[in-house]
Design a protein around this motif. Structure first.
Motif, PDB file in Angstrom:
ATOM      1  N   LEU A 142       0.815  -0.987  -0.111  1.00  0.00           N
ATOM      2  CA  LEU A 142      -0.036   0.047  -0.093  1.00  0.00           C
ATOM      3  C   LEU A 142       0.873   1.288  -0.110  1.00  0.00           C
ATOM      4  CD1 LEU A 142      -2.881   1.447   0.233  1.00  0.00           C
ATOM      5  CD2 LEU A 142      -2.691   1.251   2.571  1.00  0.00           C
ATOM      6  N   LEU A 143       0.668   2.134  -0.865  1.00  0.00           N
ATOM      7  CA  LEU A 143       1.666   3.397  -1.122  1.00  0.00           C
ATOM      8  C   LEU A 143       1.110   4.369  -0.445  1.00  0.00           C
ATOM      9  CD1 LEU A 143       2.477   3.115  -5.058  1.00  0.00           C
ATOM     10  CD2 LEU A 143       3.870   2.392  -2.873  1.00  0.00           C
ATOM     11  N   ASP A 144      -0.397   4.721  -0.620  1.00  0.00           N
ATOM     12  CA  ASP A 144      -1.154   5.819  -0.166  1.00  0.00           C
ATOM     13  C   ASP A 144      -2.761   5.837  -0.343  1.00  0.00           C
ATOM     14  OD1 ASP A 144      -1.367   8.597   1.130  1.00  0.00           O
ATOM     15  OD2 ASP A 144      -1.034   9.452  -0.808  1.00  0.00           O
ATOM     16  N   GLU A 145      -3.399   6.455   0.033  1.00  0.00           N
ATOM     17  CA  GLU A 145      -4.917   6.693  -0.192  1.00  0.00           C
ATOM     18  C   GLU A 145      -5.026   7.958  -0.973  1.00  0.00           C
ATOM     19  OE1 GLU A 145      -8.990   4.975   1.941  1.00  0.00           O
ATOM     20  OE2 GLU A 145      -7.538   6.487   3.011  1.00  0.00           O
ATOM     21  N   ALA A 146      -5.444   8.183  -1.924  1.00  0.00           N
ATOM     22  CA  ALA A 146      -5.711   9.206  -2.717  1.00  0.00           C
ATOM     23  C   ALA A 146      -6.886   9.639  -3.406  1.00  0.00           C
ATOM     24  CB  ALA A 146      -4.558   9.250  -3.636  1.00  0.00           C
ATOM     25  N   LEU A 147      -7.234  10.966  -3.839  1.00  0.00           N
ATOM     26  CA  LEU A 147      -8.221  11.305  -4.577  1.00  0.00           C
ATOM     27  C   LEU A 147      -7.949  11.088  -6.141  1.00  0.00           C
ATOM     28  CD1 LEU A 147     -11.209  13.036  -4.004  1.00  0.00           C
ATOM     29  CD2 LEU A 147      -9.978  14.644  -4.738  1.00  0.00           C
ATOM     30  N   VAL A 148      -8.669  10.380  -6.814  1.00  0.00           N
ATOM     31  CA  VAL A 148      -8.327  10.069  -8.178  1.00  0.00           C
ATOM     32  C   VAL A 148      -9.564  10.595  -8.864  1.00  0.00           C
ATOM     33  CG1 VAL A 148      -8.225   8.190  -9.642  1.00  0.00           C
ATOM     34  CG2 VAL A 148      -7.130   7.900  -7.400  1.00  0.00           C
ATOM     35  N   LEU A 149      -9.178  11.257 -10.108  1.00  0.00           N
ATOM     36  CA  LEU A 149      -9.789  11.728 -11.176  1.00  0.00           C
ATOM     37  C   LEU A 149      -9.576  11.109 -12.616  1.00  0.00           C
ATOM     38  CD1 LEU A 149      -9.963  15.430  -9.800  1.00  0.00           C
ATOM     39  CD2 LEU A 149     -11.891  14.046 -10.459  1.00  0.00           C
ATOM     40  N   PHE A 150     -10.553  10.768 -13.220  1.00  0.00           N
ATOM     41  CA  PHE A 150     -10.061  10.382 -14.709  1.00  0.00           C
ATOM     42  C   PHE A 150     -10.946  11.186 -15.750  1.00  0.00           C
ATOM     43  CE2 PHE A 150     -11.729   7.902 -18.330  1.00  0.00           C
ATOM     44  CZ  PHE A 150     -10.560   7.735 -18.929  1.00  0.00           C
ATOM     45  N   PHE A 151     -10.203  11.774 -16.564  1.00  0.00           N
ATOM     46  CA  PHE A 151     -10.591  12.655 -17.645  1.00  0.00           C
ATOM     47  C   PHE A 151     -10.514  11.971 -18.916  1.00  0.00           C
ATOM     48  CE2 PHE A 151      -9.002  15.307 -14.257  1.00  0.00           C
ATOM     49  CZ  PHE A 151     -10.321  16.358 -14.039  1.00  0.00           C
ATOM     50  N   GLU A 152     -11.659  11.712 -19.801  1.00  0.00           N
ATOM     51  CA  GLU A 152     -11.600  10.912 -20.860  1.00  0.00           C
ATOM     52  C   GLU A 152     -11.619  11.951 -22.040  1.00  0.00           C
ATOM     53  OE1 GLU A 152     -14.490   7.537 -22.773  1.00  0.00           O
ATOM     54  OE2 GLU A 152     -15.546   8.982 -21.568  1.00  0.00           O
ATOM     55  N   ASN A 153     -10.689  11.423 -23.033  1.00  0.00           N
ATOM     56  CA  ASN A 153     -10.365  12.262 -24.387  1.00  0.00           C
ATOM     57  C   ASN A 153     -11.751  12.610 -25.001  1.00  0.00           C
ATOM     58  OD1 ASN A 153     -10.608  10.443 -26.898  1.00  0.00           O
ATOM     59  ND2 ASN A 153      -9.792   9.178 -25.071  1.00  0.00           N
ATOM     60  N   PRO A 154     -12.004  13.562 -25.613  1.00  0.00           N
ATOM     61  CA  PRO A 154     -10.928  14.455 -25.584  1.00  0.00           C
ATOM     62  C   PRO A 154     -11.452  15.758 -24.643  1.00  0.00           C
ATOM     63  CG  PRO A 154     -12.822  15.068 -27.258  1.00  0.00           C
ATOM     64  CD  PRO A 154     -13.143  13.703 -26.550  1.00  0.00           C
ATOM     65  N   LYS A 155     -11.985  15.550 -23.751  1.00  0.00           N
ATOM     66  CA  LYS A 155     -12.299  16.451 -22.819  1.00  0.00           C
ATOM     67  C   LYS A 155     -11.320  16.552 -21.580  1.00  0.00           C
ATOM     68  CE  LYS A 155     -17.611  16.138 -23.679  1.00  0.00           C
ATOM     69  NZ  LYS A 155     -18.796  15.981 -23.249  1.00  0.00           N
ATOM     70  N   SER A 156     -10.247  16.756 -21.810  1.00  0.00           N
ATOM     71  CA  SER A 156      -9.092  16.730 -20.710  1.00  0.00           C
ATOM     72  C   SER A 156      -8.321  18.116 -21.231  1.00  0.00           C
ATOM     73  CB  SER A 156      -8.495  15.508 -20.834  1.00  0.00           C
ATOM     74  OG  SER A 156      -7.610  15.299 -21.792  1.00  0.00           O
ATOM     75  N   TYR A 157      -7.262  18.313 -20.372  1.00  0.00           N
ATOM     76  CA  TYR A 157      -6.422  19.358 -20.528  1.00  0.00           C
ATOM     77  C   TYR A 157      -5.450  18.996 -21.849  1.00  0.00           C
ATOM     78  CZ  TYR A 157      -2.547  22.522 -20.086  1.00  0.00           C
ATOM     79  OH  TYR A 157      -1.549  23.523 -20.330  1.00  0.00           O
ATOM     80  N   THR A 158      -5.173  17.959 -21.985  1.00  0.00           N
ATOM     81  CA  THR A 158      -4.399  17.351 -23.170  1.00  0.00           C
ATOM     82  C   THR A 158      -5.153  16.819 -24.286  1.00  0.00           C
ATOM     83  OG1 THR A 158      -4.170  15.134 -22.273  1.00  0.00           O
ATOM     84  CG2 THR A 158      -2.287  16.738 -21.616  1.00  0.00           C
ATOM     85  N   ALA A 159      -6.616  16.682 -24.138  1.00  0.00           N
ATOM     86  CA  ALA A 159      -7.427  16.085 -25.337  1.00  0.00           C
ATOM     87  C   ALA A 159      -7.067  14.736 -25.117  1.00  0.00           C
ATOM     88  CB  ALA A 159      -7.334  16.681 -26.494  1.00  0.00           C
ATOM     89  N   GLU A 160      -6.358  13.995 -24.277  1.00  0.00           N
ATOM     90  CA  GLU A 160      -5.967  12.590 -24.397  1.00  0.00           C
ATOM     91  C   GLU A 160      -6.627  11.954 -22.896  1.00  0.00           C
ATOM     92  OE1 GLU A 160      -1.446  12.513 -26.188  1.00  0.00           O
ATOM     93  OE2 GLU A 160      -1.506  12.518 -24.051  1.00  0.00           O
ATOM     94  N   ASP A 161      -6.843  10.706 -22.904  1.00  0.00           N
ATOM     95  CA  ASP A 161      -7.061  10.157 -21.483  1.00  0.00           C
ATOM     96  C   ASP A 161      -6.264  10.600 -20.543  1.00  0.00           C
ATOM     97  OD1 ASP A 161      -9.450   8.823 -22.529  1.00  0.00           O
ATOM     98  OD2 ASP A 161      -8.422   6.821 -22.660  1.00  0.00           O
ATOM     99  N   LEU A 162      -6.566  11.297 -19.534  1.00  0.00           N
ATOM    100  CA  LEU A 162      -5.847  11.956 -18.455  1.00  0.00           C
ATOM    101  C   LEU A 162      -6.127  11.643 -17.084  1.00  0.00           C
ATOM    102  CD1 LEU A 162      -4.241  15.262 -18.674  1.00  0.00           C
ATOM    103  CD2 LEU A 162      -5.489  14.742 -16.314  1.00  0.00           C
ATOM    104  N   VAL A 163      -5.312  11.145 -16.068  1.00  0.00           N
ATOM    105  CA  VAL A 163      -5.569  10.578 -14.969  1.00  0.00           C
ATOM    106  C   VAL A 163      -4.945  11.694 -14.001  1.00  0.00           C
ATOM    107  CG1 VAL A 163      -5.117   9.017 -12.985  1.00  0.00           C
ATOM    108  CG2 VAL A 163      -5.975   8.353 -15.391  1.00  0.00           C
ATOM    109  N   GLU A 164      -5.614  11.982 -12.884  1.00  0.00           N
ATOM    110  CA  GLU A 164      -5.024  13.051 -11.837  1.00  0.00           C
ATOM    111  C   GLU A 164      -4.952  12.201 -10.439  1.00  0.00           C
ATOM    112  OE1 GLU A 164      -6.409  16.955 -11.391  1.00  0.00           O
ATOM    113  OE2 GLU A 164      -5.493  17.440 -13.225  1.00  0.00           O
ATOM    114  N   LEU A 165      -3.799  12.212  -9.729  1.00  0.00           N
ATOM    115  CA  LEU A 165      -3.806  11.217  -8.507  1.00  0.00           C
ATOM    116  C   LEU A 165      -3.470  12.405  -7.541  1.00  0.00           C
ATOM    117  CD1 LEU A 165      -1.666   8.271  -9.562  1.00  0.00           C
ATOM    118  CD2 LEU A 165      -4.161   8.556  -9.445  1.00  0.00           C
ATOM    119  N   HIS A 166      -4.287  12.776  -6.797  1.00  0.00           N
ATOM    120  CA  HIS A 166      -4.108  13.838  -5.673  1.00  0.00           C
ATOM    121  C   HIS A 166      -3.571  13.016  -4.258  1.00  0.00           C
ATOM    122  CE1 HIS A 166      -6.441  17.371  -7.643  1.00  0.00           C
ATOM    123  NE2 HIS A 166      -6.406  16.166  -8.317  1.00  0.00           N
ATOM    124  N   VAL A 167      -2.187  12.774  -4.193  1.00  0.00           N
ATOM    125  CA  VAL A 167      -1.715  12.037  -3.096  1.00  0.00           C
ATOM    126  C   VAL A 167      -1.296  12.930  -1.874  1.00  0.00           C
ATOM    127  CG1 VAL A 167      -0.756  10.175  -4.651  1.00  0.00           C
ATOM    128  CG2 VAL A 167       0.615  12.236  -3.935  1.00  0.00           C
TER     129      VAL A 167
END
Length: 490
Positions: free
Chosen positions: A77-102
């Motif tokens: 176990l590394l951490d417990e985090a807030l996780v967000l997934f942004f599906e393309n093209p509705k993300s900052y990069t217009a790609e699939d994008l994951v954010e991990l708020h650790v």
């Protein structure tokens, strides 16, 4: 692959060979903090997320969820985090994008980054991002144009409220819309000129002259708009670099005290001994959202009464005031016998500089303030509105001084009626040497009655605007410049 990963049917087909790497990076500082945000972007983003969370079902796009993060290698176990997934093209990069708020501990961040990096294979490349690579992908995928990308960079670098406002205009696409409007007008003008070239034999001379006149009128208006835009950008740049405010006055007038009040700290030495300040002291300040660099200078008096070092300080004070954007002349009301040298220098400044006279120590004033201002206004040949009475002891008038300075800052930066704008050196050079140059060439060849070269000249202007927004062939050479100053993770 973990047992949970093998059992998750939704993952079938997600991990596939791709020539495009999946990139990841820490988007916040590597330091002790409440949280650290790690971004993952590219075709393997969901695979990375599944391996870290042991997910049995696909994440719901744009919804936050708290997940435990595990090392796919050690199952620790590394951490417990807030996780967000942004599906393309509705993300900052217009790609699939994951954010991990650790959690923001360096050990936690390093452990999660190491776990992501260990998922790399030759068939599915997963690597740490280069500086600015997330934004470069956003540009390449059509999410932003170059003016918006540059605005995002300026927004990150903004230190004051006025700098933030300037950057927001670019980052949210206001500049982009303006450039597109200019381009559309130029394309329309080229279209009308092309009609002359293609159908000249079938067109009346009067009609040709009308087309020429209409195009010339529009180009003249465009030139004026672009020149005004460049002037606004040049003045707005002061908000990013800092407006230079120079303090002048006789020795022991309270210049350093005024500086300390504006700085809200002891930025300069205060003494009742004349000539305490021998050299220029530059202090960067934030005055009501404006970045300001205040120069505290040596008191100006007859150099025959000063020693060699103080005389050099007086010379530097005069030189610096000539280069400042705004000059504050500090005069003590308890000693208004103005030195001839100071009066002469104020007279030299008022013709081409904004000069504000601060009447200091007004708690010692022995006559009505209005009468004093009237007398000094006549003596110094300055508008009565240029005078402000203050007391550093009682702080009377200091808020009025700050408000008056803000109004001066707006005038100096041409932001009284318009928001400030950001015009980068790249954009400025293209507007000058491609867009405006093409327009001037159009006028030259129009006067020579060479419609073909006149039209080609406007094509150069159109291509120049394409370079600014990134919507043109051959733009690769500017991308390195645009993205080189981005931090990793952006």
């Amino acid at each position: 692959m973990s047992r949970c990963g093998r059992d998750a049917s939704w993952l079938r087909g997600i991990r596939h060979s791709s020539h495009l790497s999946t990139i990841y990076a820490l988007s916040t500082h590597m330091s002790r903090a409440a949280i650290g945000v790690i971004r993952v972007s590219g075709p393997q983003s969901l695979y990375v997320l599944s391996q870290l969370t042991r997910a049995r079902s696909p994440p719901r796009p744009r919804y936050a969820a708290v997940k435990k993060l595990y090392s796919p290698q050690s199952q620790q176990l590394l951490d417990e985090a807030l996780v967000l997934f942004f599906e393309n093209p509705k993300s900052y990069t217009a790609e699939d994008l994951v954010e991990l708020h650790v959690h923001g501990g360096t050990a936690v961040i390093q452990a999660v980054l190491k776990a992501i990096g260990a998922l790399h294979t030759a068939e599915s490349p997963i690597r740490y991002a280069e500086a600015g690579e997330f934004s470069r992908r956003a540009f390449s995928n059509g999410r932003f144009d170059l003016t918006e990308i540059e605005g995002i960079r300026e927004l990150i670098d903004a230190e004051t409220e006025s700098a933030r406002v300037a950057a927001v205009n670019s980052a949210t696409g206001s500049n982009k819309l303006l450039f597109h409007e200019w381009r559309e007008r130029l394309v329309n003008d080229v279209g009308m000129l092309t009609a002359i070239i293609d159908f000249a034999e079938d067109t009346e001379i009067e009609d040709i002259e009308k087309i020429y006149s209409k195009v010339n009128e529009d180009i003249t208006k465009l030139e004026s708009e672009i020149e005004t835009y460049l002037a606004r950008g040049e003045r707005s740049e002061l908000l990013l670099k800092g407006i230079k405010v120079i303090l002048l006055g006789p020795p022991n007038a309270g210049k350093s005290s005024i500086l300390n009040k504006l700085a809200r700290t002891e930025a300069a030495i205060v003494s009742d001994i004349a000539g305490t300040t021998r050299d220029v002291i530059n202090v960067p300040l934030n005055i009501k959202g404006y970045k300001v660099v205040v120069g505290d200078t040596a008191g100006i008096r007859d150099t025959s009464k000063a020693d060699k070092i103080e005389a050099e300080g007086i010379k530097r004070a005069k030189d610096l005031s000539e280069k400042g954007d705004l000059v504050l002349v500090i005069l003590p009301v308890d000693d208004l016998e103005l030195d001839a040298e100071l009066k002469q220098h104020i007279d030299e400044l008022r013709s081409n500089k904004d000069v504000v006279v601060v009447l200091n120590k007004c708690d010692l004033l022995q006559e009505p303030e209005s009468e004093l201002i009237k007398r000094l206004s006549s003596e110094l040949k300055l508008d009565p509105e240029s005078f402000i009475a203050v007391s550093c002891l009682t702080e009377l008038g200091l808020e009025e001084l700050s408000e008056s300075l803000v109004q001066k800052f707006k005038q100096i930066s041409l932001t009284e009626n318009n928001d400030p704008i950001v015009v980068t050196s790249r954009v400025r050079d293209i507007l000058l040497y491609d867009v405006l140059f093409g327009m001037s060439e159009f006028k030259k060849f129009k006067d020579l009655d060479d419609v073909v070269i006149a039209t080609d000249s406007l094509q150069q202007s159109i291509e120049g605007i394409g370079k600014i927004t990134g919507e043109t062939v051959g733009v690769e050479e500017v991308l390195g410049v645009v993205f080189s100053n981005f931090c990793v993770g952006k």
